[in-house]
Scaffold this motif. Structure first.
Motif, mmCIF file in Angstrom:
data_model
loop_
_atom_site.group_PDB
_atom_site.id
_atom_site.type_symbol
_atom_site.label_atom_id
_atom_site.label_comp_id
_atom_site.label_asym_id
_atom_site.label_seq_id
_atom_site.Cartn_x
_atom_site.Cartn_y
_atom_site.Cartn_z
ATOM 1 N N GLU A 1 0.816 -1.218 0.000
ATOM 2 C CA GLU A 1 0.000 0.000 0.000
ATOM 3 C C GLU A 1 0.849 1.268 0.000
ATOM 4 O O GLU A 1 0.407 2.321 -0.461
ATOM 5 N N ASP A 2 2.071 1.176 0.499
ATOM 6 C CA ASP A 2 2.982 2.324 0.547
ATOM 7 C C ASP A 2 3.900 2.397 -0.672
ATOM 8 O O ASP A 2 4.730 3.303 -0.769
ATOM 9 N N SER A 3 3.774 1.469 -1.580
ATOM 10 C CA SER A 3 4.636 1.441 -2.774
ATOM 11 C C SER A 3 4.028 2.274 -3.902
ATOM 12 O O SER A 3 2.842 2.605 -3.885
ATOM 13 N N VAL A 4 4.862 2.575 -4.889
ATOM 14 C CA VAL A 4 4.380 3.318 -6.059
ATOM 15 C C VAL A 4 3.367 2.504 -6.859
ATOM 16 O O VAL A 4 2.532 3.054 -7.572
ATOM 17 N N TYR A 5 3.421 1.179 -6.718
ATOM 18 C CA TYR A 5 2.537 0.319 -7.490
ATOM 19 C C TYR A 5 1.086 0.373 -7.033
ATOM 20 O O TYR A 5 0.184 0.065 -7.794
ATOM 21 N N TYR A 6 0.860 0.755 -5.782
ATOM 22 C CA TYR A 6 -0.497 0.760 -5.250
ATOM 23 C C TYR A 6 -1.420 1.602 -6.129
ATOM 24 O O TYR A 6 -2.495 1.158 -6.517
ATOM 25 N N LYS A 7 -0.998 2.809 -6.458
ATOM 26 C CA LYS A 7 -1.817 3.674 -7.315
ATOM 27 C C LYS A 7 -1.595 3.353 -8.790
ATOM 28 O O LYS A 7 -2.533 3.371 -9.583
ATOM 29 N N GLU A 8 -0.374 3.057 -9.146
ATOM 30 C CA GLU A 8 -0.039 2.781 -10.549
ATOM 31 C C GLU A 8 -0.865 1.623 -11.113
ATOM 32 O O GLU A 8 -1.305 1.659 -12.258
ATOM 33 N N LEU A 9 -1.083 0.587 -10.306
ATOM 34 C CA LEU A 9 -1.814 -0.593 -10.759
ATOM 35 C C LEU A 9 -3.319 -0.486 -10.507
ATOM 36 O O LEU A 9 -4.059 -1.423 -10.801
ATOM 37 N N ASN A 10 -3.753 0.654 -9.970
ATOM 38 C CA ASN A 10 -5.179 0.880 -9.723
ATOM 39 C C ASN A 10 -5.778 -0.273 -8.924
ATOM 40 O O ASN A 10 -6.718 -0.931 -9.357
ATOM 41 N N THR A 11 -5.207 -0.524 -7.758
ATOM 42 C CA THR A 11 -5.593 -1.684 -6.963
ATOM 43 C C THR A 11 -6.818 -1.427 -6.097
ATOM 44 O O THR A 11 -7.165 -0.288 -5.801
ATOM 45 N N ARG A 12 -7.402 -2.525 -5.716
ATOM 46 C CA ARG A 12 -8.525 -2.534 -4.785
ATOM 47 C C ARG A 12 -8.087 -3.380 -3.594
ATOM 48 O O ARG A 12 -7.585 -4.491 -3.778
ATOM 49 N N LYS A 13 -8.279 -2.876 -2.386
ATOM 50 C CA LYS A 13 -7.818 -3.567 -1.182
ATOM 51 C C LYS A 13 -8.931 -4.439 -0.604
ATOM 52 O O LYS A 13 -10.061 -3.996 -0.432
ATOM 53 N N LEU A 14 -8.575 -5.666 -0.297
ATOM 54 C CA LEU A 14 -9.463 -6.612 0.364
ATOM 55 C C LEU A 14 -8.796 -6.981 1.687
ATOM 56 O O LEU A 14 -7.703 -7.540 1.696
ATOM 57 N N THR A 15 -9.445 -6.649 2.808
ATOM 58 C CA THR A 15 -8.902 -6.990 4.118
ATOM 59 C C THR A 15 -9.705 -8.142 4.699
ATOM 60 O O THR A 15 -10.929 -8.081 4.784
ATOM 61 N N LEU A 16 -8.993 -9.193 5.056
ATOM 62 C CA LEU A 16 -9.577 -10.364 5.708
ATOM 63 C C LEU A 16 -8.978 -10.457 7.103
ATOM 64 O O LEU A 16 -7.963 -9.796 7.379
ATOM 65 N N PRO A 17 -9.535 -11.262 7.996
ATOM 66 C CA PRO A 17 -9.024 -11.321 9.366
ATOM 67 C C PRO A 17 -7.550 -11.718 9.493
ATOM 68 O O PRO A 17 -6.924 -11.463 10.515
ATOM 69 N N PHE A 18 -6.980 -12.294 8.440
ATOM 70 C CA PHE A 18 -5.613 -12.803 8.501
ATOM 71 C C PHE A 18 -4.642 -12.118 7.547
ATOM 72 O O PHE A 18 -3.469 -12.474 7.495
ATOM 73 N N GLY A 19 -5.106 -11.114 6.784
ATOM 74 C CA GLY A 19 -4.193 -10.444 5.872
ATOM 75 C C GLY A 19 -4.870 -9.429 4.972
ATOM 76 O O GLY A 19 -6.099 -9.356 4.898
ATOM 77 N N ASP A 20 -4.045 -8.638 4.296
ATOM 78 C CA ASP A 20 -4.499 -7.672 3.299
ATOM 79 C C ASP A 20 -4.133 -8.198 1.921
ATOM 80 O O ASP A 20 -3.023 -8.698 1.707
ATOM 81 N N PHE A 21 -5.061 -8.031 0.973
ATOM 82 C CA PHE A 21 -4.874 -8.524 -0.379
ATOM 83 C C PHE A 21 -5.245 -7.401 -1.337
ATOM 84 O O PHE A 21 -6.273 -6.747 -1.177
ATOM 85 N N TYR A 22 -4.374 -7.176 -2.303
ATOM 86 C CA TYR A 22 -4.527 -6.060 -3.228
ATOM 87 C C TYR A 22 -4.811 -6.621 -4.611
ATOM 88 O O TYR A 22 -4.005 -7.363 -5.169
ATOM 89 N N LEU A 23 -5.965 -6.264 -5.153
ATOM 90 C CA LEU A 23 -6.425 -6.806 -6.415
ATOM 91 C C LEU A 23 -6.147 -5.824 -7.536
ATOM 92 O O LEU A 23 -6.508 -4.643 -7.435
ATOM 93 N N ALA A 24 -5.481 -6.284 -8.561
ATOM 94 C CA ALA A 24 -5.134 -5.458 -9.711
ATOM 95 C C ALA A 24 -5.390 -6.266 -10.982
ATOM 96 O O ALA A 24 -5.751 -7.437 -10.920
ATOM 97 N N ASP A 25 -5.191 -5.617 -12.112
ATOM 98 C CA ASP A 25 -5.321 -6.308 -13.387
ATOM 99 C C ASP A 25 -4.237 -7.383 -13.472
ATOM 100 O O ASP A 25 -3.063 -7.092 -13.285
ATOM 101 N N LYS A 26 -4.621 -8.597 -13.662
ATOM 102 C CA LYS A 26 -3.727 -9.742 -13.858
ATOM 103 C C LYS A 26 -3.046 -10.260 -12.598
ATOM 104 O O LYS A 26 -2.335 -11.241 -12.655
ATOM 105 N N MET A 27 -3.244 -9.601 -11.446
ATOM 106 C CA MET A 27 -2.517 -10.070 -10.265
ATOM 107 C C MET A 27 -3.221 -9.712 -8.967
ATOM 108 O O MET A 27 -3.993 -8.768 -8.907
ATOM 109 N N VAL A 28 -2.888 -10.503 -7.948
ATOM 110 C CA VAL A 28 -3.296 -10.241 -6.572
ATOM 111 C C VAL A 28 -2.025 -10.267 -5.742
ATOM 112 O O VAL A 28 -1.218 -11.194 -5.861
ATOM 113 N N ILE A 29 -1.840 -9.243 -4.925
ATOM 114 C CA ILE A 29 -0.680 -9.167 -4.047
ATOM 115 C C ILE A 29 -1.178 -9.433 -2.632
ATOM 116 O O ILE A 29 -2.071 -8.725 -2.149
#
Length: 143
Positions: free
Chosen positions: A4-32
């Motif tokens: 979330e603090d990286s340049v890629y967060y905005k560059e990849l137009n991500t959507r954040k999914l927070t679950l009880p055990f972690g954060d997951f960032y959804l982008a085109d072609k990938m999930v971080i």
């Protein structure tokens, strides 16, 4: 550094999914994915995460999963076999490693993965690798 603090967060137009055990960032072609400190990643957590991810993408979408290992947690390496058999929309994975222990764990996990799994030493390397995966290259026939 969190994704979330990286340049890629905005560059990849991500959507954040927070679950009880972690954060997951959804982008085109990938999930971080960033599992929280101290978690034990078992099949229930993987299944929950992937079912939530799958529900947020169009049907027939193919993705890569990037495990951004900024926190210490444990994982059952055999999960990769069940993961790949159950969720075929994930075509490849990368593990971002920041220390020797994580490298050793990722090496063991790589033995269980049947699909492409790359060990990377930076977020830059992992994202670049995903962007250039042959699974995402489309070819068309000339008329």
């Amino acid at each position: 550094m969190k994704f979330e603090d990286s340049v890629y967060y905005k560059e990849l137009n991500t959507r954040k999914l927070t679950l009880p055990f972690g954060d997951f960032y959804l982008a085109d072609k990938m999930v971080i994915g960033e599992f929280f400190e101290g978690q034990h990643v078992d099949w229930d957590k993987i299944e929950c995460m992937l079912m939530n991810v799958e529900a947020l993408y169009d049907k027939n979408t193919k993705l890569a999963y990037i495990s951004h290992r900024i926190n210490d947690y444990s994982i059952n390496p055999q999960i990769w076999t069940l993961w790949e058999e159950t969720f075929d929309f994930v075509v490849a994975s990368a593990i971002i490693i920041y220390n020797n222990a994580t490298f050793m764990n990722a090496s063991i996990e790589k033995h269980f993965a049947k699909k492409s799994l790359k060990r990377c030493t930076s977020l830059d390397e992992g994202i670049c690798w995903v962007k250039n995966l042959k699974e995402f290259k489309k070819t068309t026939l000339k008329s």
